[in-house]
Design a protein around this motif. Structure first.
Motif, short mmCIF file in Angstrom:
data_model
loop_
_atom_site.label_atom_id
_atom_site.label_comp_id
_atom_site.label_asym_id
_atom_site.label_seq_id
_atom_site.Cartn_x
_atom_site.Cartn_y
_atom_site.Cartn_z
N GLU A 145 108.31 75.72 -9.73
CA GLU A 145 107.72 76.13 -11.00
C GLU A 145 106.51 77.05 -10.78
O GLU A 145 106.23 77.95 -11.58
CB GLU A 145 107.31 74.91 -11.85
CG GLU A 145 106.35 73.94 -11.20
CD GLU A 145 107.07 72.82 -10.45
OE1 GLU A 145 106.43 71.78 -10.21
OE2 GLU A 145 108.26 72.98 -10.13
N LYS A 149 106.38 80.95 -12.13
CA LYS A 149 105.29 81.44 -12.97
C LYS A 149 104.81 82.80 -12.48
O LYS A 149 104.55 83.71 -13.28
CB LYS A 149 104.13 80.43 -12.93
CG LYS A 149 102.92 80.83 -13.76
CD LYS A 149 103.23 80.87 -15.25
CE LYS A 149 102.00 81.14 -16.06
NZ LYS A 149 102.29 81.28 -17.51
N GLU A 152 107.32 85.41 -13.54
CA GLU A 152 107.16 85.75 -14.95
C GLU A 152 106.02 86.76 -15.15
O GLU A 152 106.15 87.70 -15.94
CB GLU A 152 106.88 84.49 -15.77
CG GLU A 152 108.08 83.55 -15.90
CD GLU A 152 107.71 82.26 -16.60
OE1 GLU A 152 106.65 82.23 -17.28
OE2 GLU A 152 108.45 81.26 -16.45
N GLU A 153 104.93 86.56 -14.44
CA GLU A 153 103.79 87.46 -14.59
C GLU A 153 104.09 88.83 -13.99
O GLU A 153 103.66 89.87 -14.51
CB GLU A 153 102.56 86.84 -13.93
CG GLU A 153 102.06 85.60 -14.66
CD GLU A 153 100.85 84.98 -14.00
OE1 GLU A 153 100.33 85.57 -13.02
OE2 GLU A 153 100.41 83.91 -14.45
#
Length: 577
Positions: A145, A149, A152-153
């Motif tokens: 996870e 993250k 995603e950024e």
């Protein structure tokens, strides 16, 4: 569990090596690990072997590791060139597409993962960097996870569909390698990090941030490796503070624009590498003669000429100190850490205005482009000192000019901004009198030269040398500059294990040289070893010239384009002690 690990990814330039490394290391930084990166890349936009190596630790680190635990290979060339670094029991994660093989004698485990096939199933081979990253992350047993993250950024601006496919590539890569390996590798499980927030940046970004904090509002520059990232950083940052960057036609235009801006009262700088510095020399002399503040960053690289533009070297020392024709006062600062890159830029602007002379901040490619962890910066330490800048010029008699170059006890004259009432004076690159009018008087010439050079006698710099001297009379004193500091410290730990005592000095002020500060450490050591990335021992020669002790000084030189490894310094010092 282990406290540190080394990871490397390699392939052809332009096929995603850089982005893979960026997301992988950013995720580790989020977990609170200390990181130190080395980027090997070719002097071309696309093609040619490239690799990025990251050292991961639960404690502060400032050097590249000698060995390697995990190698991620996009092609066979990466394995052939880098497998020799693998420690016994190391791992190679390779794209199954090219039928990877390990060189004879390499004691490592090979995990062929269909990296390209996974990517193509998702629509494009561009996703292969995420499949490779997911495989690496999974072997370490770290939480996906956190990695997702970061993905995603990284790709958020491209929309939810792109993010989803990248995350899916990560998952598929992770699942495949875990099936091959039978689960995460216990021998590569890292101890938990402290979880504390850290910066993770390159030296060039710290230099750019330091310039902004120092009040720099204008940067004219011409792109050149490895300085371009300073320009790129300030292109984004300066407009937020009503500043600007101009890409000039060459380095001559860049430095003269910077001189003009500083003369006009705006803090300005430029940045380049060795070839650009050579082009700036005449203008640097102009700044010295007109006593105009000027800050230049020189990010050293392999020379001469075009040389090795993407490789490590520290061979501009002589040029920075002696390159200008004639004699002028100048200051040369050499930061050795990310933090110093930031704080030294603030000091450089203060020194340039206080002593009204050129200040060169010198780094090397590894410090400029090697991404590494840094403690958070303390903005409360920022102090702006504009020196003898006059805010209101006193009234003059009719037709009298302002004494811009007035003779003073410390050689520093009052300085005015153009257009200030009662501040009118001449400015010229020829020798001049106190009002700036051209003068060939022999008496005036000698007084003006003495006035300008007198500034160097009074230069005060924070920490001109950094000293780690636990021994009163060590067998070795090891001296370095720039990015060699952390590598020297690691080598000293190995020397201590061998029963060899050593002290360490990092030279941070190259000119005027801090001879008196250095002499006690030179005197107390049996042998002095100077570590530097050039062929002629420029730093060692500088020490001999200014502080003496030539009979004690030995050279450890490396000029093949690669930074020092701890083993290089350890072995050389054992032989020289």
């Amino acid at each position: 569990m282990i406290s540190q690990l080394s990871w490397k990814i390699g392939g052809q330039q332009g096929e995603g090596v850089e982005s893979t490394d960026r997301i992988f290391s950013t995720s580790l930084n989020r977990l609170g690990y200390y990181l130190y990166g080395y980027r090997h890349f070719s002097s071309r936009i696309k093609g040619g072997h490239t690799n990025n190596k990251i050292r991961i630790s639960t404690k502060p680190i400032r050097s590249i590791s000698d060995d390697l635990n995990i190698l991620v290979a996009f092609d066979q060339e990466t394995i052939d060139l880098n497998a020799h670094e693998l420690c016994a029991g190391g791992v190679v994660i390779a794209d199954a597409k090219f039928n990877p093989t390990l060189p004879e004698g390499v004691n490592a485990r090979l995990f062929p993962v269909p990296i390209t096939a996974i990517a193509e199933e998702l629509g494009t081979s561009l996703f292969k960097n995420m499949a490779a990253s997911g495989a690496s992350w999974a072997l370490l047993g770290l939480p996906l996870e956190v990695f997702n993250k970061a993905v995603e950024e990284e790709y958020g601006r491209k929309g939810a569909a792109v993010i989803e496919k990248n995350v899916e590539a990560v998952r598929k890569g992770a699942e495949y390698v875990l099936e091959l390996a039978g689960g995460p590798l216990e021998e590569f499980r890292l101890e938990p990090a402290d979880g504390e927030q850290k910066l993770f940046i390159i030296g060039n970004d710290a230099i750019g941030l330091g310039a902004v904090a120092a009040g720099c509002r204008f940067m004219p520059a011409y792109p050149i490796t490895p300085a371009s990232e300073i320009m790129e950083y300030l292109i984004k940052a300066l407009p937020k503070f009503n500043g600007t960057v101009i890409q000039t036609e060459d380095e001559i235009a860049a430095v003269t624009m910077a001189i003009g801006a500083n003369y006009g009262g705006v803090r300005a700088m430029t940045a380049s590498a060795g070839p650009g510095l050579s082009l700036m020399m005449e203008a640097i002399g102009l700044a010295g003669m007109t006593e105009t503040p000027l800050v230049i960053v020189d990010t050293q690289r392999g020379g001469p000429s075009t040389g090795l533009p993407t490789k490590q070297e520290q061979s501009d020392i002589n040029a920075m100190i002696n390159g200008t024709h004639g004699e002028i006062p100048k200051i040369v600062l050499a930061p050795s850490t990310i933090e110093e890159c930031f704080y030294d830029m603030i000091e450089a602007f203060n020194l340039a205005e206080k002593y009204q002379c050129p200040v060169i901040v010198v780094t090397d490619l590894q410090l400029s482009l090697g991404k590494q962890s840094s403690e958070l910066l303390d903005y409360n330490k920022i102090v702006i000192d504009r020196g003898a800048l006059v805010t209101e010029a006193p009234a003059n008699e009719e037709n009298k000019l302002f004494k811009r170059y007035e003779f003073t006890e410390d050689g520093i004259s009052p300085r005015v901004i153009p257009g200030m009432k009662n501040g009118i004076h001449h400015v010229t690159g020829v020798e001049h009198d106190q009002e700036g009018r051209p003068s060939e008087s022999t008496i005036n010439r000698q007084k003006m030269m003495d006035k300008r050079m007198m500034k160097l006698k009074n230069v005060k710099v924070n920490n001109p040398i950094l000293v780690d001297a636990p021994h009163e009379n060590p067998e070795l004193l090891i001296i370095g500059m720039g990015s060699t500091g952390g590598t020297i410290d690691e080598a000293r730990g190995r020397l201590a294990a061998d029963g060899i005592t050593s002290n360490h000095v990092t030279v941070r002020l190259l000119h005027p040289f801090p001879a008196e500060e250095m002499k006690p450490y030179l005197e107390s050591a049996k042998t002095v070893v100077v570590v530097e990335n050039n062929a002629t021992g420029q730093l060692a020669n500088l020490i001999k010239l200014n502080a003496g002790y030539a009979d004690k000084i030995k050279n450890v030189l490396k000029y093949n384009g690669n930074p020092f490894l701890p083993s290089d310094i350890h072995q050389a010092c054992k032989e020289l002690k």
